[in-house]
Design an enzyme around this catalytic site. Structure first.
Site, PDB file in Angstrom:
ATOM      1  N   ILE A 106       0.828  -1.206   0.000  1.00  0.00           N
ATOM      2  CA  ILE A 106       0.000   0.000   0.000  1.00  0.00           C
ATOM      3  C   ILE A 106       0.866   1.261   0.000  1.00  0.00           C
ATOM      4  O   ILE A 106       0.588   2.223  -0.724  1.00  0.00           O
ATOM      5  CB  ILE A 106      -0.941  -0.023   1.226  1.00  0.00           C
ATOM      6  CG1 ILE A 106      -1.972  -1.160   1.073  1.00  0.00           C
ATOM      7  CG2 ILE A 106      -1.639   1.315   1.408  1.00  0.00           C
ATOM      8  CD1 ILE A 106      -2.825  -1.404   2.310  1.00  0.00           C
TER       9      ILE A 106
ATOM     10  N   VAL B 236      -6.437  -6.132   1.015  1.00  0.00           N
ATOM     11  CA  VAL B 236      -5.556  -5.657  -0.059  1.00  0.00           C
ATOM     12  C   VAL B 236      -4.538  -6.750  -0.389  1.00  0.00           C
ATOM     13  O   VAL B 236      -3.991  -7.395   0.520  1.00  0.00           O
ATOM     14  CB  VAL B 236      -4.823  -4.359   0.364  1.00  0.00           C
ATOM     15  CG1 VAL B 236      -4.167  -3.711  -0.850  1.00  0.00           C
ATOM     16  CG2 VAL B 236      -5.781  -3.386   1.032  1.00  0.00           C
TER      17      VAL B 236
ATOM     18  N   TYR C 190      -3.884  -6.726  16.786  1.00  0.00           N
ATOM     19  CA  TYR C 190      -3.951  -5.906  15.570  1.00  0.00           C
ATOM     20  C   TYR C 190      -5.168  -4.978  15.618  1.00  0.00           C
ATOM     21  O   TYR C 190      -5.053  -3.780  15.358  1.00  0.00           O
ATOM     22  CB  TYR C 190      -3.993  -6.814  14.345  1.00  0.00           C
ATOM     23  CG  TYR C 190      -3.952  -6.087  13.019  1.00  0.00           C
ATOM     24  CD1 TYR C 190      -2.769  -5.507  12.546  1.00  0.00           C
ATOM     25  CD2 TYR C 190      -5.091  -5.986  12.223  1.00  0.00           C
ATOM     26  CE1 TYR C 190      -2.735  -4.841  11.327  1.00  0.00           C
ATOM     27  CE2 TYR C 190      -5.062  -5.327  11.003  1.00  0.00           C
ATOM     28  CZ  TYR C 190      -3.880  -4.753  10.558  1.00  0.00           C
ATOM     29  OH  TYR C 190      -3.847  -4.097   9.344  1.00  0.00           O
TER      30      TYR C 190
ATOM     31  N   GLY D 104      -9.758  -2.495   3.320  1.00  0.00           N
ATOM     32  CA  GLY D 104     -10.369  -3.808   3.558  1.00  0.00           C
ATOM     33  C   GLY D 104      -9.345  -4.903   3.356  1.00  0.00           C
ATOM     34  O   GLY D 104      -8.428  -5.066   4.164  1.00  0.00           O
TER      35      GLY D 104
END
Ligand code: NAD
Length: 276
Positions: free
Chosen positions: A17, A202, A169, A200
């Site tokens: 990302i 990836v 997490y 969401g």
């Protein structure tokens, strides 16, 4: 904010990302600082349950993103280390004269039942996913305060809802959203806008090198390949029926950088998997 000519630091930018976001800002003519572990990934900072980006990944990202034009510089950082964050900001300012945008994207995950979850892993997740945002933002604030600026924190749908086997997490991403809102409220008087993006599912190393394995173990898709596991999760849970890509997060980041009247939000980009 007009993006052309601005200086943008993206953490965790060697791949996934972060790399997608950095490439998008480069295409808009920004000066890009690609920040990732680099050589530290081979030392203790990189000792994790799946391989974090290596030195070569950072060098490849720098080469590829330079091809989009504009100025690009790779700088090693461990976002969980205060001195390392200050070094990153100092080098960015030395190269480009200031900092306008920070994208706090570096993040790690470890899943597993709470009953056996290692304290070391809990601490490490919080050190990167939460303290990393605090440390780098704090280091950059004196520069952002000069002309106003933008901070974008990459949280997760796991920051809006709890999921089994993802306590550490999820807790870290809820914290990232709380931190985003507090920073937005506090820094507005300095014309600094702070927002989060909640991706969401990836198709990055985080998913393929870690989440697919835990999904396979938990849901007995043990004969599925990594790709099949990913696709089965998308098919079962995402109304739009498509995975998210780094480019989708880059679109959201460009929007948040430009949206002069938007601060404190957590923008979900998840194909309808989550609708708040
Ligand atoms: P990724 O593992 O490909 O990228 C994470 C990057 O962060 C890596 O390049 C890694 O080397 C870097 N990093 C890790 N620890 C670091 C540290 N201490 N200092 C500096 N860099 C460090 O994963 P990704 O999917 O691209 O994740 C990017 C962000 O998106 C993370 O915050 C993650 O939690 C979030 N996210 C991902 C998904 C997904 O489905 N992939 C979903 C929701 C949120």
């Amino acid at each position: 904010m007009e993006i052309k000519g601005k200086t943008v630091i993206v953490t965790g930018a060697a791949r996934g990302i972060g790399r997608g976001i950095a490439a998008a800002f480069a295409r808009e003519g920004a000066n890009i600082v690609l920040a990732d572990l680099g050589t530290m990934a081979d030392k203790s900072a990189g000792d994790w349950n799946y391989a974090l980006a290596a030195e070569a990944d950072l060098a490849n990202a720098e080469r590829d993103i330079k091809a989009h034009g504009g100025e690009t510089l790779a700088i090693e950082v461990d976002v969980s280390d205060r001195a390392s964050c200050h070094n990153l900001v100092a080098k960015a300012v030395e190269a480009f004269g200031g900092v306008d945008v920070i994208v706090n994207n570096a993040g790690i995950i470890q899943t597993g039942p709470l009953v056996g979850f290692a304290e070391r892993d809990w601490d490490r997740i919080f050190a990167v996913n939460v303290k990393g945002i605090f440390l780098l933002s704090q280091a950059a604030l004196p520069h952002l305060m000069q002309n106003g600026g933008v901070i974008i924190n990459i949280a997760s749908v796991a920051g809006k809802r709890g999921f089994a086997h993802m306590s550490a997490y999820c807790a870290s991403k809820f914290a990232a959203i709380g931190l985003t809102q507090s920073m937005a409220a506090e820094l507005a008087e300095h014309a600094i806008r702070v927002n989060a993006i909640c991706p969401g599912n990836v198709d990055t190393a985080m998913w393929f090198d870690h989440l697919s394995k835990s999904e396979r173990q938990r849901h007995l898709h043990s004969t599925n390949t990594v790709d099949e596991t990913f696709k089965s999760v998308i098919d079962a849970t995402v109304p739009l029926g498509r995975e998210q890509r780094p480019e989708d997060m880059a679109d959201a980041a460009l929007y948040l950088a430009r949206a002069e009247n938007v601060t404190g939000i957590s923008l979900t980009v998840a194909g309808g998997f989550m609708m708040n």
